[in-house]
Design a protein around this motif. Structure first.
Motif, short mmCIF file in Angstrom:
data_model
loop_
_atom_site.label_atom_id
_atom_site.label_comp_id
_atom_site.label_asym_id
_atom_site.label_seq_id
_atom_site.Cartn_x
_atom_site.Cartn_y
_atom_site.Cartn_z
N SER A 1 0.88 -1.20 -0.29
CA SER A 1 0.46 -0.08 -0.11
C SER A 1 0.92 0.73 -0.27
CB SER A 1 -1.17 0.21 1.26
OG SER A 1 -1.47 1.16 1.31
N THR A 2 0.21 2.32 -0.32
CA THR A 2 1.25 3.47 -0.65
C THR A 2 1.10 3.98 1.21
OG1 THR A 2 -0.74 4.89 -1.17
CG2 THR A 2 0.80 4.82 -2.14
N ALA A 3 0.26 3.31 1.75
CA ALA A 3 0.26 3.51 3.37
C ALA A 3 1.69 3.34 4.01
CB ALA A 3 -0.52 2.43 3.98
N TYR B 1 0.41 8.78 7.51
CA TYR B 1 -1.08 9.88 7.80
C TYR B 1 -0.78 9.22 9.41
CZ TYR B 1 -4.01 6.29 5.89
OH TYR B 1 -4.50 4.98 5.43
N TYR C 1 -2.04 0.22 10.66
CA TYR C 1 -2.63 0.30 9.69
C TYR C 1 -1.11 0.04 8.84
CZ TYR C 1 -4.21 -0.77 4.25
OH TYR C 1 -3.96 -1.40 3.12
N PRO D 1 -0.99 0.08 -3.98
CA PRO D 1 -1.78 0.97 -4.27
C PRO D 1 -2.15 2.06 -3.58
CG PRO D 1 -2.61 -1.51 -4.34
CD PRO D 1 -1.02 -0.83 -2.86
N GLY D 2 -2.83 3.28 -4.22
CA GLY D 2 -2.96 4.31 -3.06
C GLY D 2 -4.26 3.93 -2.99
N PHE E 1 -12.96 -2.65 1.92
CA PHE E 1 -11.84 -2.25 2.51
C PHE E 1 -12.16 -0.98 3.50
CE2 PHE E 1 -8.39 1.05 3.24
CZ PHE E 1 -7.66 0.11 3.35
N ARG F 1 -12.41 -1.58 7.67
CA ARG F 1 -11.75 -0.54 8.03
C ARG F 1 -13.11 0.61 9.56
NH1 ARG F 1 -7.28 3.81 5.92
NH2 ARG F 1 -5.96 3.50 7.94
N GLU G 1 -5.34 11.52 -7.04
CA GLU G 1 -4.73 11.43 -5.59
C GLU G 1 -3.20 12.37 -5.72
OE1 GLU G 1 -3.11 7.84 -4.05
OE2 GLU G 1 -4.31 8.21 -1.74
N TYR H 1 -1.66 10.80 0.44
CA TYR H 1 -2.53 10.85 1.36
C TYR H 1 -4.01 11.51 2.26
CZ TYR H 1 -6.97 8.23 4.45
OH TYR H 1 -7.45 7.87 4.82
C1 8X3 Z 1 -5.34 1.32 0.65
C2 8X3 Z 1 -4.48 2.65 1.15
O1 8X3 Z 1 -4.97 4.88 1.20
O2 8X3 Z 1 -6.19 4.19 2.79
O3 8X3 Z 1 -3.91 0.93 1.30
O4 8X3 Z 1 -3.60 3.87 2.99
S1 8X3 Z 1 -5.35 3.59 2.18
#
Ligand code: 8X3
Length: 253
Positions: free
Chosen positions: A138-140, A145, A151, A181-182, A189, A193, A243, A246
Motif C-alpha cells: 500500500s502507499t500506506a 498518515y 495500518y 496501491p493508493g 476495504f 476499516r 491523489e 493520502y
Molecule cells: C489503502 C490505501 O490510502 O487507505 O491501502 O491507506 S489507504
C-alpha cells in the motif's frame, strides 16, 4: 490454459484478490483461490470454470494455512503466489488506538503474509523458469498518515519483508514484486476499516473523480507476472490521478 502457469491468490473472495483471479485466468493462468469465505470462492470458481480451484484458508491460522498449502501442492506445481489478503481495522490516533485492531492487522497483513509465503517458497523456486512472490502492499507503507499508524506500520512491515526476501533470494529462481496501491474503491476495504459504518466508508471516496478500482490493480498484477521470468518488477506505486498523497486528494464538491 498453460500447465506451468499456476498461481495461488490469497484474499480471493473480494476486492483486489477476486479481480486478480479474473485477470490471471483471462491471461491463461490456472488459479487456486484462497480465502475464508467458501461460498464466495465457490461462486468465483463457478463463474470462471476449470481454470479456478479453491481452498478455504485463514492465513492467520497455522492449521488452516497448512491444510490449504497441502491442497495446493497436491494439485501440482505453483509458479506464483499473489498475496492480496489484508485489511485495515480502525483509524484511531496512536494515543487511543485499539490494541486488538493493531494486533489483527499485524496478524493478517504481516504474519499471515509471512506464513503462507514461507510455506510456498520452496515450491515456487522449483517452478520451471522460477517462481514469483507478489505482495499487494500500500502507499500506506510509504507515507504514514494521522489515524493510520497501525495500518501504515503493518504495511511498512510487509514492504520490508518483501524487500528483504528479495535481497536474501538473489541468485535463486524467485522474483519478489511489491505493488503499492493508493486509494482503491472496493466494496469492503473502508467498510471493514470503520466496523461496518457505511457513511464513514463512503466518505473516504466522496467527490473523488475516479478512485482506482480493484481491476486497475489486478491489471498491474497480471502485467507484472507476465514479464519474462528474469525480469523482476521490483515495485509499482499506483494512485488515482486525483491523489497526490493520502492527505492531498482532489474532490469535486
Ligand atoms: C489503502 C490505501 O490510502 O487507505 O491501502 O491507506 S489507504
Amino acid at each position: 490454459m498453460n500447465d506451468s502457469k499456476r498461481a495461488v491468490v490469497t484474499g480471493a473472495s473480494s476486492g483486489i484478490g477476486a479481480a486478480s483471479v479474473r485477470a490471471l485466468v483471462a491471461d491463461g493462468w490456472a488459479v487456486v483461490a484462497l480465502a475464508r469465505r467458501e461460498e464466495r470462492l465457490k461462486a468465483l470458481a463457478d463463474e470462471l470454470g476449470d481454470a479456478v480451484s479453491y481452498a478455504v484458508c485463514d492465513i492467520t491460522d497455522e492449521a488452516s494455512t497448512q491444510a490449504a498449502v497441502d491442497q495446493v501442492l497436491a494439485g501440482g506445481q505453483v509458479k506464483a503466489l499473489v498475496n492480496c489478503a489484508g485489511a485495515a481495522f480502525g483509524k484511531d490516533p496512536v494515543a487511543t488506538a485499539s490494541l486488538d485492531d493493531w494486533r489483527n492487522m499485524y496478524e493478517l497483513n504481516v504474519l499471515g503474509t509471512l506464513r503462507i509465503t514461507q510455506k510456498l517458497l520452496p515450491a515456487l523456486k522449483q517452478a520451471p523458469g522460477g517462481g514469483t512472490v507478489l505482495v499487494i502492499s500500500s502507499t500506506a507503507g510509504i507515507e504514514p498518515y494521522e489515524g493510520g499508524a497501525g495500518y501504515c506500520a503493518s504495511k511498512f512491515a510487509e514492504k520490508v519483508m518483501a524487500r528483504v526476501l528479495r535481497l536474501e533470494q538473489i541468485g535463486e529462481p524467485v522474483r519478489v514484486i511489491d505493488i503499492a496501491p493508493g486509494m482503491v474503491h472496493t466494496d469492503e476495504f473502508s467498510l471493514k476499516r470503520f466496523g461496518g459504518d457505511e457513511q464513514r466508508a463512503q466518505a473516504v471516496y466522496a467527490g473523488v473523480p475516479s478512485p482506482l478500482t480493484a481491476e486497475d490493480i489486478a491489471e498491474c498484477v497480471r502485467w507484472a507476472l507476465g514479464q519474462p521470468d528474469t525480469v523482476d518488477i521490483d515495485s509499482i506505486v499506483v494512485r488515482p490521478r486525483a491523489e497526490g498523497s493520502y492527505t492531498k486528494v482532489y474532490r469535486e464538491h
